[in-house]
Design an enzyme around this catalytic site. Structure first.
Site, PDB file in Angstrom:
ATOM      1  N   VAL A  11     -37.762  56.690   6.078  1.00 37.59           N
ATOM      2  CA  VAL A  11     -38.628  55.493   6.669  1.00 37.59           C
ATOM      3  C   VAL A  11     -39.923  55.714   6.522  1.00 37.59           C
ATOM      4  O   VAL A  11     -40.980  54.961   6.193  1.00 37.59           O
ATOM      5  CB  VAL A  11     -37.751  55.131   8.039  1.00 37.59           C
ATOM      6  CG1 VAL A  11     -38.550  53.934   8.618  1.00 37.59           C
ATOM      7  CG2 VAL A  11     -36.276  54.654   7.851  1.00 37.59           C
ATOM      8  N   ARG A  39     -41.737  67.711  11.458  1.00 37.18           N
ATOM      9  CA  ARG A  39     -41.216  68.966  12.253  1.00 37.18           C
ATOM     10  C   ARG A  39     -41.297  70.202  11.170  1.00 37.18           C
ATOM     11  O   ARG A  39     -41.640  71.263  12.023  1.00 37.18           O
ATOM     12  CB  ARG A  39     -39.746  68.352  12.694  1.00 37.18           C
ATOM     13  CG  ARG A  39     -39.093  69.426  13.505  1.00 37.18           C
ATOM     14  CD  ARG A  39     -37.682  69.099  13.706  1.00 37.18           C
ATOM     15  NE  ARG A  39     -36.930  68.649  12.593  1.00 37.18           N
ATOM     16  CZ  ARG A  39     -35.495  68.248  12.754  1.00 37.18           C
ATOM     17  NH1 ARG A  39     -35.030  68.046  13.783  1.00 37.18           N
ATOM     18  NH2 ARG A  39     -35.166  67.542  11.694  1.00 37.18           N
ATOM     19  N   VAL A 151     -32.961  47.206  14.175  1.00 35.84           N
ATOM     20  CA  VAL A 151     -31.759  46.427  14.147  1.00 35.84           C
ATOM     21  C   VAL A 151     -31.345  45.855  12.706  1.00 35.84           C
ATOM     22  O   VAL A 151     -30.517  46.297  11.941  1.00 35.84           O
ATOM     23  CB  VAL A 151     -31.521  45.508  15.030  1.00 35.84           C
ATOM     24  CG1 VAL A 151     -30.119  44.561  14.839  1.00 35.84           C
ATOM     25  CG2 VAL A 151     -31.348  46.028  16.688  1.00 35.84           C
ATOM     26  N   THR A 155     -35.507  42.375   8.432  1.00 37.45           N
ATOM     27  CA  THR A 155     -35.395  40.942   8.669  1.00 37.45           C
ATOM     28  C   THR A 155     -35.598  40.603  10.156  1.00 37.45           C
ATOM     29  O   THR A 155     -35.238  41.326  10.957  1.00 37.45           O
ATOM     30  CB  THR A 155     -33.904  40.441   8.418  1.00 37.45           C
ATOM     31  OG1 THR A 155     -33.267  40.681   7.029  1.00 37.45           O
ATOM     32  CG2 THR A 155     -33.641  39.049   8.725  1.00 37.45           C
ATOM     33  N   GLU A 208     -26.832  56.932   6.452  1.00 34.45           N
ATOM     34  CA  GLU A 208     -27.468  57.991   7.395  1.00 34.45           C
ATOM     35  C   GLU A 208     -27.437  59.401   6.757  1.00 34.45           C
ATOM     36  O   GLU A 208     -26.468  59.521   6.016  1.00 34.45           O
ATOM     37  CB  GLU A 208     -26.736  57.747   8.740  1.00 34.45           C
ATOM     38  CG  GLU A 208     -27.197  56.513   9.336  1.00 34.45           C
ATOM     39  CD  GLU A 208     -28.611  56.548   9.980  1.00 34.45           C
ATOM     40  OE1 GLU A 208     -29.047  57.902  10.279  1.00 34.45           O
ATOM     41  OE2 GLU A 208     -29.249  55.595  10.435  1.00 34.45           O
ATOM     42  N   LYS A 223     -27.082  49.232  17.703  1.00 35.48           N
ATOM     43  CA  LYS A 223     -27.855  48.241  17.401  1.00 35.48           C
ATOM     44  C   LYS A 223     -27.367  46.873  18.207  1.00 35.48           C
ATOM     45  O   LYS A 223     -28.396  46.361  18.759  1.00 35.48           O
ATOM     46  CB  LYS A 223     -27.833  47.927  15.784  1.00 35.48           C
ATOM     47  CG  LYS A 223     -28.257  49.023  15.016  1.00 35.48           C
ATOM     48  CD  LYS A 223     -28.225  48.478  13.461  1.00 35.48           C
ATOM     49  CE  LYS A 223     -29.148  49.317  12.563  1.00 35.48           C
ATOM     50  NZ  LYS A 223     -29.000  49.119  11.121  1.00 35.48           N
ATOM     51  N   GLY A 320     -32.482  49.240   3.632  1.00 29.81           N
ATOM     52  CA  GLY A 320     -32.695  50.593   3.407  1.00 29.81           C
ATOM     53  C   GLY A 320     -34.268  50.806   4.163  1.00 29.81           C
ATOM     54  O   GLY A 320     -35.071  50.116   4.813  1.00 29.81           O
TER      55      GLY A 320
END
Length: 338
Positions: A11, A39, A151, A155, A208, A223, A320
């Site tokens: 992301v 990290r 969530v 969208t 995930e 969510k 995604g």
């Protein structure tokens, strides 16, 4: 406004790519990425702004964020130093979600808020577990905490209700909130086995890191808790949710749904009865008349029942990193607009 990005996985990287593609929009809004913290792949900071295209090129070549070489760019050894000492206006938090304790995202967000920084996050785990704490502290300090990306990926949901439905109360919520589960059920409906469908979802890189967080309904439930707390002011948590995933769904279940004239979907529900809120996530057969029944593949969506204008349905064709990064950018731009 100066943006500090914490976490540059799928992301976070998609967010950087979007900043590059939308350079004209970003520059016209006077927004610049000044820092990126990871990290294990290093941290860099440049108060004059980081060239995201060069950053991604160097990261692709070396596997390191701190391989970027440009005038004014500093290699930082401690990510906390960036968070607590360096100059930025907005923290964009993209660290992996933890659904047991919500760390390290909770602590990262709290530190930024205490410094008077706005926060935009995609962290479903932290927001589902610590929603009240984090939103309360942001209000006390007088900064914004925005979480559109948690969530429905790209969208709009929270901004839609906040800006488009003022004065409306949400009485009921139904949603297909996990794209991986929807993809698996769709592919099974085309004749594949569960294992084949899950493998294909993983191959596409849109599940995930631990796919069972998706498959067992935990991510969808988290969510759903965020929706209940944010849109329905419900004092609920994951422990109160009834959760059943799709791990045990078989071809026979898919065929049974077809025989009954419907489609099998993993559905999130929030029902408000008197003073009680009931939350559930489970496979359900949706009639073909249901607006969510026709969402296929990685599509996600929600059906909201309001007290004033009845039902509203929203959906998006993707769930995604690319779509999630758009919600992050939208929240950042909304901070600029005030």
């Amino acid at each position: 406004m100066k943006v500090l990005l914490f976490g540059c996985g799928r992301v976070g990287r998609a967010f950087c790519e979007l900043l590059g593609r939308k350079r004209d929009v970003v520059e016209s809004a006077s927004i610049s990425l000044v820092g990126v913290a990871t990290r294990s792949r290093g941290c860099v900071f440049n108060s004059h702004g980081i060239d995201v295209d060069r950053l991604l090129q160097w990261e692709a070549l070396t596997g390191r964020i701190d391989a970027l070489e440009s005038e004014g760019t500093l290699v930082i050894s401690d990510a906390n130093e960036m968070l607590e000492d360096l100059d930025y206006d907005i923290l964009v938090e993209c660290t992996p979600s933890d659904f047991e304790i919500g760390e390290p995202a909770r602590s990262i967000i709290k530190k930024a808020i205490k410094r008077g920084k706005h926060v935009v996050t995609a962290n479903t785990g932290a927001m589902s577990l610590h929603f009240d704490e984090l939103t309360r502290e942001s209000l006390e300090i007088g900064v914004k905490l925005l979480y559109e990306a948690t969530v429905l990926s790209g969208t709009p949901l929270f901004s839609l209700v906040r800006q488009g439905l003022p004065g409306c109360c949400i009485r009921r919520f139904e949603g297909i909130l996990n794209g991986t589960c929807n993809f698996v059920l769709t592919v099974m409906g085309m004749g594949s086995t569960f294992d084949e469908a899950l493998l294909e979802a993983q191959r596409r890189g849109l599940s995930e890191q631990n796919p069972w967080v998706d498959i067992d309904g935990l991510e969808a439930a988290a969510k759903t808790v965020i929706v209940a707390r944010s849109l329905m002011s419900a004092n609920v948590d994951l422990k109160q949710a009834s959760i059943k995933g799709i791990r045990n769904i078989t071809a026979q279940n898919i065929e049974e749904a077809k025989r009954r004239g419907g489609k099998l979907k993993l559905l999130s529900r929030i029902e408000a009865n008197s003073n009680e809120i009931h939350i559930s996530v489970s496979p359900e057969i949706l009639s073909l008349n249901h607006p969510l029944a026709h969402l296929e593949g990685f599509s996600i969506g929600a059906l909201l029942l309001t007290d004033v204008i009845g039902e509203i349905c929203i959906s998006g064709s993707g769930s995604g990193p690319k779509e999630t990064s758009y919600s992050l950018l939208k929240d950042v731009l909304s901070l600029r607009e005030g």
